[in-house]
Design a protein around this motif. Structure first.
Motif, short mmCIF file in Angstrom:
data_model
loop_
_atom_site.label_atom_id
_atom_site.label_comp_id
_atom_site.label_asym_id
_atom_site.label_seq_id
_atom_site.Cartn_x
_atom_site.Cartn_y
_atom_site.Cartn_z
N TYR A 55 0.80 -1.23 0.00
CA TYR A 55 0.00 0.00 0.00
C TYR A 55 0.84 1.29 0.00
CZ TYR A 55 -3.28 3.62 1.25
OH TYR A 55 -4.00 4.78 1.28
N LEU B 65 0.69 4.01 -3.08
CA LEU B 65 0.31 5.39 -2.82
C LEU B 65 1.39 6.36 -3.32
CD1 LEU B 65 -1.92 7.03 -1.43
CD2 LEU B 65 -0.60 6.88 0.68
N LEU B 66 2.64 6.07 -2.99
CA LEU B 66 3.74 6.91 -3.46
C LEU B 66 3.83 6.91 -4.99
CD1 LEU B 66 6.57 6.05 -0.92
CD2 LEU B 66 5.49 8.28 -1.25
N TYR B 67 3.70 5.76 -5.59
CA TYR B 67 3.77 5.65 -7.04
C TYR B 67 2.67 6.48 -7.70
CZ TYR B 67 3.72 3.72 -11.74
OH TYR B 67 3.74 3.59 -13.10
N ASP B 68 1.44 6.27 -7.24
CA ASP B 68 0.32 7.00 -7.85
C ASP B 68 0.41 8.51 -7.61
OD1 ASP B 68 -0.84 4.80 -8.97
OD2 ASP B 68 -2.35 4.52 -7.41
N GLY B 69 0.88 8.90 -6.43
CA GLY B 69 0.93 10.31 -6.10
C GLY B 69 2.14 11.06 -6.63
N LEU B 70 3.28 10.38 -6.78
CA LEU B 70 4.51 11.07 -7.14
C LEU B 70 5.12 10.67 -8.48
CD1 LEU B 70 6.31 10.89 -3.67
CD2 LEU B 70 5.00 12.81 -4.61
N GLU C 81 2.37 10.16 -12.78
CA GLU C 81 2.08 11.27 -13.70
C GLU C 81 3.16 11.43 -14.78
OE1 GLU C 81 3.37 15.43 -11.96
OE2 GLU C 81 2.31 14.27 -10.43
N ARG D 21 2.18 9.17 -17.88
CA ARG D 21 0.81 9.26 -18.43
C ARG D 21 0.80 9.22 -19.97
NH1 ARG D 21 -1.82 8.59 -14.13
NH2 ARG D 21 -1.94 10.13 -12.48
#
Length: 187
Positions: free
Chosen positions: A133, A137-142, A145, A148
């Motif tokens: 988890y 979270l770190l991957y998706d948030g930092l 992008e 993309r």
């Protein structure tokens, strides 16, 4: 898919431990080579990793044996060839522990000391969620992008390429040591 069909398709790992009799290490190692060669001829056999004894410790050898599925392992375990090799080892070594069989995430968990039963599956699942988890979270948030513009299959590939080695070599061994008493209450 039924539970038995799923188990038959999962690869399985078995750990065997022997203690060589004093002065019989060379004979035991010849035996080990012979049984490994015999096992390799069986359908589904995926290899053996031998862990040799430490120089100043007991003369314990561990064999980590991998098969493609439980059905393949069961055929080897019940085979007359294996039984004959088990009879041949008696003058050289003795089995010191019951075998340890794993089928999945158990191999991520650092088993403390000698082979013991793997943790309950619910504990392994919970610990894996706790481990994954924060990185998700770190991957998706930092990080996500920045990828993309990449095609979906490539940008999705980045996360497991980074996460799998990190979990295997750092996070899960650390957590399994930190939570040892919870994971292995009987040890």
């Amino acid at each position: 898919m039924s539970e038995s069909a799923r188990e038959a398709r999962e690869s399985v790992t078995v750990v065997f431990t022997w203690e060589a009799k004093p002065g019989m290490e060379t004979e035991f190692e010849r035996w080990a080579h012979g049984i490994e060669t015999e096992a390799a001829a069986f359908v589904g056999h995926q290899g053996v990793t031998w862990l040799r004894p430490e120089e100043d410790g007991p003369r314990r050898y561990h064999a980590v044996v991998r098969f493609a599925g439980t059905a393949d392992l069961d055929r080897w375990m019940a085979s007359p060839q294996r039984a004959a090799w088990q009879d041949r080892v008696r003058p050289y070594a003795r089995s010191v522990r019951p075998k340890l069989t794993t089928t999945g995430l158990e191999t991520w968990f650092d088993v403390p000391g000698l082979p013991v039963r793997p943790p309950a599956r619910w504990k392994m699942s919970l610990m894996t969620i706790v481990a994954v988890y924060p990185f998700a979270l770190l991957y998706d948030g930092l990080v996500a992008e920045y990828f993309r513009s990449w095609p979906l299959p490539l940008r999705t590939l980045v996360f497991p390429i980074v996460l799998a080695p990190l979990l295997t070599y750092a996070v899960m061994p650390f957590l399994s040591r930190a939570l040892r008493r919870w994971l292995y209450p009987e040890s």
